[in-house]
Write a protein that holds these residues in place. Sequence first.
Motif, PDB file in Angstrom:
ATOM      1  N   HIS A  38       0.609  -1.196   0.407  1.00 15.28           N
ATOM      2  CA  HIS A  38      -0.448   0.207   0.044  1.00 15.28           C
ATOM      3  C   HIS A  38       1.188   1.048  -0.088  1.00 15.28           C
ATOM      4  O   HIS A  38       1.497   1.152   0.338  1.00 15.28           O
ATOM      5  CB  HIS A  38      -0.986   0.079   1.119  1.00 15.28           C
ATOM      6  CG  HIS A  38      -2.058   1.586   1.201  1.00 15.28           C
ATOM      7  ND1 HIS A  38      -2.586   1.819   0.424  1.00 15.28           N
ATOM      8  CD2 HIS A  38      -1.595   2.159   2.246  1.00 15.28           C
ATOM      9  CE1 HIS A  38      -3.585   2.733   0.423  1.00 15.28           C
ATOM     10  NE2 HIS A  38      -2.719   3.391   1.635  1.00 15.28           N
ATOM     11  N   VAL A  39       0.901   2.664  -0.583  1.00 12.83           N
ATOM     12  CA  VAL A  39       1.140   3.392  -1.198  1.00 12.83           C
ATOM     13  C   VAL A  39      -0.145   4.126  -0.469  1.00 12.83           C
ATOM     14  O   VAL A  39      -0.779   4.985  -0.613  1.00 12.83           O
ATOM     15  CB  VAL A  39       1.391   3.434  -2.636  1.00 12.83           C
ATOM     16  CG1 VAL A  39       2.174   5.191  -2.445  1.00 12.83           C
ATOM     17  CG2 VAL A  39       2.256   2.486  -3.457  1.00 12.83           C
ATOM     18  N   VAL A  40       1.085   5.087   0.489  1.00 13.79           N
ATOM     19  CA  VAL A  40       0.280   6.382   1.213  1.00 13.79           C
ATOM     20  C   VAL A  40       1.420   7.097   0.745  1.00 13.79           C
ATOM     21  O   VAL A  40       2.209   7.577   0.654  1.00 13.79           O
ATOM     22  CB  VAL A  40       0.405   6.659   2.839  1.00 13.79           C
ATOM     23  CG1 VAL A  40       0.259   7.122   3.469  1.00 13.79           C
ATOM     24  CG2 VAL A  40       0.790   5.260   3.564  1.00 13.79           C
ATOM     25  N   GLU A  41       0.065   8.574  -0.070  1.00  8.91           N
ATOM     26  CA  GLU A  41      -0.025   9.200  -0.995  1.00  8.91           C
ATOM     27  C   GLU A  41       0.487  10.733   0.427  1.00  8.91           C
ATOM     28  O   GLU A  41       0.097  10.497   1.110  1.00  8.91           O
ATOM     29  CB  GLU A  41      -1.194   9.955  -1.541  1.00  8.91           C
ATOM     30  CG  GLU A  41      -1.636   8.581  -2.530  1.00  8.91           C
ATOM     31  CD  GLU A  41      -0.632   9.155  -3.943  1.00  8.91           C
ATOM     32  OE1 GLU A  41      -0.212   9.803  -3.952  1.00  8.91           O
ATOM     33  OE2 GLU A  41      -1.101   8.306  -4.206  1.00  8.91           O
ATOM     34  N   HIS A  42       1.020  11.995  -0.233  1.00  7.85           N
ATOM     35  CA  HIS A  42       1.869  12.549   0.329  1.00  7.85           C
ATOM     36  C   HIS A  42       0.660  13.402   1.264  1.00  7.85           C
ATOM     37  O   HIS A  42      -0.289  13.522   0.104  1.00  7.85           O
ATOM     38  CB  HIS A  42       3.348  13.073   0.024  1.00  7.85           C
ATOM     39  CG  HIS A  42       4.361  12.677  -0.607  1.00  7.85           C
ATOM     40  ND1 HIS A  42       4.983  11.824   0.869  1.00  7.85           N
ATOM     41  CD2 HIS A  42       5.023  12.078  -0.707  1.00  7.85           C
ATOM     42  CE1 HIS A  42       6.264  11.661   0.784  1.00  7.85           C
ATOM     43  NE2 HIS A  42       5.817  11.667  -0.906  1.00  7.85           N
ATOM     44  N   ILE A  43       0.578  13.835   1.747  1.00 11.62           N
ATOM     45  CA  ILE A  43      -0.337  15.137   2.704  1.00 11.62           C
ATOM     46  C   ILE A  43       0.028  16.346   2.233  1.00 11.62           C
ATOM     47  O   ILE A  43       1.381  16.523   2.617  1.00 11.62           O
ATOM     48  CB  ILE A  43      -0.470  14.491   4.133  1.00 11.62           C
ATOM     49  CG1 ILE A  43      -1.614  13.262   3.757  1.00 11.62           C
ATOM     50  CG2 ILE A  43      -1.655  15.886   4.193  1.00 11.62           C
ATOM     51  CD1 ILE A  43      -1.790  13.252   5.252  1.00 11.62           C
ATOM     52  N   PRO A  44      -0.094  17.498   1.543  1.00  9.13           N
ATOM     53  CA  PRO A  44       0.277  18.629   1.498  1.00  9.13           C
ATOM     54  C   PRO A  44       0.368  19.050   3.733  1.00  9.13           C
ATOM     55  O   PRO A  44       0.088  19.130   3.845  1.00  9.13           O
ATOM     56  CB  PRO A  44      -0.651  19.135   1.442  1.00  9.13           C
ATOM     57  CG  PRO A  44      -1.687  18.113   0.238  1.00  9.13           C
ATOM     58  CD  PRO A  44      -1.472  17.170   1.185  1.00  9.13           C
ATOM     59  N   ALA A  45       2.056  20.411   3.296  1.00 10.25           N
ATOM     60  CA  ALA A  45       1.978  20.994   4.252  1.00 10.25           C
ATOM     61  C   ALA A  45       0.978  21.465   5.013  1.00 10.25           C
ATOM     62  O   ALA A  45       0.430  21.061   6.141  1.00 10.25           O
ATOM     63  CB  ALA A  45       3.961  21.518   4.284  1.00 10.25           C
ATOM     64  N   TYR A  46       0.344  22.405   3.925  1.00  6.70           N
ATOM     65  CA  TYR A  46      -0.855  23.127   4.069  1.00  6.70           C
ATOM     66  C   TYR A  46      -1.963  22.066   5.447  1.00  6.70           C
ATOM     67  O   TYR A  46      -2.549  22.329   6.090  1.00  6.70           O
ATOM     68  CB  TYR A  46      -2.467  23.654   3.731  1.00  6.70           C
ATOM     69  CG  TYR A  46      -1.817  23.259   2.716  1.00  6.70           C
ATOM     70  CD1 TYR A  46      -3.336  22.729   2.335  1.00  6.70           C
ATOM     71  CD2 TYR A  46      -1.859  23.102   1.263  1.00  6.70           C
ATOM     72  CE1 TYR A  46      -4.407  21.908   1.437  1.00  6.70           C
ATOM     73  CE2 TYR A  46      -2.249  22.143  -0.382  1.00  6.70           C
ATOM     74  CZ  TYR A  46      -3.720  21.443   0.971  1.00  6.70           C
ATOM     75  OH  TYR A  46      -4.231  20.962  -0.778  1.00  6.70           O
TER      76      TYR A  46
END
Length: 135
Positions: A38-46
Amino acid sequence: MYHNILIPISFDSERDVSGPLKLARLLATPEARITLLHVVEHIPAYAISYMPPDYLAEARKALKGELDKMAAGLPNATGVLIEGHSGRSILDWAETNKPDLIIISSHRPGMQDLLLGSTAAKVVRHAQCAVHVVR
């Protein structure tokens, strides 16, 4: 029969992972290694600033638990959790770990997939091994 099978897992509500898991059972040799990825997508910093401090750690723990639960139903299977962009990260993992088959599920394509491409389409186009798409 395949010796090293990769099954990318999406936890989207409309994705049914039972098909790829059944197919892996059918196509695997008795000693085959099966990886549920499973690939956890990056969450934007904001966006992270609006989440509780332990959200990411708890989410990763829950996802890993679900992967491990699925893996327990297959012989020689393990769950792996990585971060990145789904299509590229699946291909990078496959390049490093050399599966001889990737079994990936796909939804019914819509107009957005024809214009932007889907994860399954990217994997099919660029994988260095056999790819079986399950709908």
